[in-house]
Design a protein around this motif. Structure first.
Motif, mmCIF file in Angstrom:
data_model
loop_
_atom_site.group_PDB
_atom_site.id
_atom_site.type_symbol
_atom_site.label_atom_id
_atom_site.label_comp_id
_atom_site.label_asym_id
_atom_site.label_seq_id
_atom_site.Cartn_x
_atom_site.Cartn_y
_atom_site.Cartn_z
ATOM 1 N N ILE A 1 -18.660 28.896 11.620
ATOM 2 C CA ILE A 1 -19.835 29.216 10.980
ATOM 3 C C ILE A 1 -19.603 30.546 10.292
ATOM 4 N N THR A 2 -20.264 30.708 9.020
ATOM 5 C CA THR A 2 -19.829 31.599 8.435
ATOM 6 C C THR A 2 -20.923 33.026 8.238
ATOM 7 N N LYS A 3 -22.261 32.481 8.180
ATOM 8 C CA LYS A 3 -23.407 33.334 8.270
ATOM 9 C C LYS A 3 -24.597 32.912 9.160
ATOM 10 N N VAL A 4 -25.277 33.747 9.515
ATOM 11 C CA VAL A 4 -26.312 33.440 10.414
ATOM 12 C C VAL A 4 -27.328 34.613 10.052
ATOM 13 N N THR A 5 -28.758 34.175 9.504
ATOM 14 C CA THR A 5 -29.799 34.902 9.387
ATOM 15 C C THR A 5 -31.078 34.437 9.880
ATOM 16 N N VAL A 6 -31.614 35.606 10.534
ATOM 17 C CA VAL A 6 -32.843 35.338 11.213
ATOM 18 C C VAL A 6 -34.020 36.080 10.522
ATOM 19 N N ASN A 7 -35.102 35.313 10.428
ATOM 20 C CA ASN A 7 -36.362 35.934 9.653
ATOM 21 C C ASN A 7 -36.032 36.673 8.394
ATOM 22 N N GLY A 8 -35.082 36.109 7.638
ATOM 23 C CA GLY A 8 -34.740 36.750 6.494
ATOM 24 C C GLY A 8 -34.162 38.264 6.588
ATOM 25 N N GLY A 9 -33.581 38.468 7.914
ATOM 26 C CA GLY A 9 -32.817 39.687 8.151
ATOM 27 C C GLY A 9 -33.723 40.965 8.904
ATOM 28 N N LYS A 10 -35.005 40.296 8.972
ATOM 29 C CA LYS A 10 -36.024 41.104 9.719
ATOM 30 C C LYS A 10 -36.305 40.955 11.234
ATOM 31 N N ASN A 11 -36.520 41.753 11.930
ATOM 32 C CA ASN A 11 -36.738 41.625 13.255
ATOM 33 C C ASN A 11 -38.320 40.855 13.440
ATOM 34 N N LYS B 1 -46.931 33.625 14.842
ATOM 35 C CA LYS B 1 -45.716 33.996 14.095
ATOM 36 C C LYS B 1 -44.729 32.734 13.775
ATOM 37 N N LYS B 2 -44.382 32.511 12.533
ATOM 38 C CA LYS B 2 -43.492 31.561 12.243
ATOM 39 C C LYS B 2 -42.487 32.240 11.541
ATOM 40 N N PHE B 3 -41.299 31.886 11.687
ATOM 41 C CA PHE B 3 -40.009 32.433 11.241
ATOM 42 C C PHE B 3 -38.910 31.182 11.375
ATOM 43 N N THR B 4 -37.913 31.677 10.583
ATOM 44 C CA THR B 4 -36.612 30.576 10.431
ATOM 45 C C THR B 4 -35.394 31.213 10.755
ATOM 46 N N VAL B 5 -34.548 30.690 11.148
ATOM 47 C CA VAL B 5 -33.036 30.853 11.361
ATOM 48 C C VAL B 5 -32.272 30.090 10.382
ATOM 49 N N THR B 6 -31.308 30.663 9.737
ATOM 50 C CA THR B 6 -30.469 29.712 8.883
ATOM 51 C C THR B 6 -29.051 30.281 9.351
ATOM 52 N N VAL B 7 -28.303 29.032 9.507
ATOM 53 C CA VAL B 7 -26.875 29.055 9.943
ATOM 54 C C VAL B 7 -26.120 28.247 8.737
ATOM 55 N N THR B 8 -25.203 29.015 8.197
ATOM 56 C CA THR B 8 -24.176 28.373 7.067
ATOM 57 C C THR B 8 -22.896 28.340 7.525
ATOM 58 N N ALA B 9 -22.425 26.979 7.348
ATOM 59 C CA ALA B 9 -21.267 26.557 8.044
ATOM 60 C C ALA B 9 -20.263 25.954 7.266
ATOM 61 N N ARG C 1 -32.957 21.420 10.220
ATOM 62 C CA ARG C 1 -32.663 20.419 9.112
ATOM 63 C C ARG C 1 -31.521 21.102 8.565
ATOM 64 N N CYS C 2 -30.751 20.254 7.865
ATOM 65 C CA CYS C 2 -29.304 20.719 7.221
ATOM 66 C C CYS C 2 -29.510 20.196 5.807
ATOM 67 N N SER C 3 -29.226 21.128 5.094
ATOM 68 C CA SER C 3 -28.641 20.808 3.390
ATOM 69 C C SER C 3 -27.619 21.418 2.904
ATOM 70 N N GLY C 4 -26.685 20.514 2.827
ATOM 71 C CA GLY C 4 -25.385 21.015 2.250
ATOM 72 C C GLY C 4 -24.600 21.666 3.401
ATOM 73 N N SER C 5 -24.236 22.937 3.241
ATOM 74 C CA SER C 5 -23.486 23.877 4.148
ATOM 75 C C SER C 5 -24.530 24.766 4.959
ATOM 76 N N THR C 6 -25.939 24.632 4.712
ATOM 77 C CA THR C 6 -26.868 25.498 5.332
ATOM 78 C C THR C 6 -27.643 24.595 6.088
ATOM 79 N N CYS C 7 -28.080 25.089 7.432
ATOM 80 C CA CYS C 7 -28.817 24.376 8.206
ATOM 81 C C CYS C 7 -29.920 25.507 8.859
ATOM 82 N N THR C 8 -31.149 25.152 8.674
ATOM 83 C CA THR C 8 -32.373 25.937 8.849
ATOM 84 C C THR C 8 -33.101 25.246 10.085
#
Length: 246
Positions: A35-45, A54-62, A88-95
């Motif tokens: 895992i190389t990067k994890v971002t929650v809600n675009g970097g916001k709490n 409230k809807k938000f996403t978490v992206t994991v890049t691997a 769902r994953c697309s390329g190296s990023t899973c959301t």
């Protein structure tokens, strides 16, 4: 592909019972998946009020030399706070997508506000995998409000003005906003035509979340209260209240 499955996963909803919390596992991996990067809600709490969904996403890049086949992304926090999203994953990023409806998912759950963590399992196409608990952290918070009123208006130069206000935050017991007690809040001033707010003093909220203090009026300008936030409650500024000094 060795995809981990979680018992009693709740898709898009907070699980507030012990039965819904998946069994703890130690971090681990097999092969070169990382895992190389994890971002929650675009970097916001993640801030939730009393009514709006409230809807938000978490992206994991691997990365993996064979490519990424899929992922399982879960969130856990204080108490029995737990969220499992659709990933769902697309390329190296899973959301992973999450939805929180306070009136459905948060009744009597003020204790889940605070620091939350991302747990992520990622599979490579060659059967390699990586599992990491607390791959990232974020704040899951009760929405806050701040008011201010400076009086009298206008006022003679050198006379005293009284600045009142109230700091409140969402309560998930009754879905109303209640005063946030015993919190330090900055009283700030912006001179008419100026660009930078300056802190005049710090005032503590009382047992109802109310603020009250006095200052001497010297020049025209705006007064506001500024709350820095806590782990469970986001920072908030009141609007500026203009005082005309004669």
């Amino acid at each position: 592909m060795r995809m981990r499955t979680s018992a009693a996963a709740v898709v898009g909803a907070l699980a507030l019972t012990a039965l819904a919390v998946p069994a703890a596992q130690a971090d681990g991996h097999d092969g070169d998946t990382a895992i190389t990067k994890v971002t929650v809600n675009g970097g916001k709490n993640v801030v939730v009020g009393t009514s709006l969904v409230k809807k938000f996403t978490v992206t994991v890049t691997a990365k993996d030399n064979s490519g990424i086949a899929g992922a399982d992304i879960e969130l856990h926090g204080p108490g029995f706070g737990y969220l499992s999203g659709t990933t769902r994953c697309s390329g190296s990023t899973c959301t992973a997508s999450f939805t929180v409806d306070p009136k459905v998912d948060l009744p009597y759950s003020n204790d889940v506000a605070g620091t939350w963590y991302v747990d992520a399992w990622v599979d490579g196409k060659d059967d390699d995998y990586v599992w990491k608990q607390k791959a990232a952290s974020f704040k899951f918070q009760r929405a806050s409000t701040q008011t201010v009123n400076a009086a009298p208006e206008p006022v003679k130069k050198g006379k005293t003005i009284t600045v009142t206000g109230k700091l409140a935050r969402a309560n998930w017991d009754d879905f109303k906003y209640h005063g946030y007690t015993s919190q330090p809040v900055k009283l700030q001033f912006l001179k008419k035509g100026g660009k930078t707010w300056s802190t005049v003093k710090t005032v503590k909220t009382n047992s109802t979340g109310t603020l009250k203090t006095t200052v001497k009026a010297s020049v025209d300008g705006y007064w506001r209260y500024s709350f820095a936030g806590t782990t469970s409650t986001p920072a908030v500024n009141s609007t500026g209240d203009f005082v005309d000094v004669k």
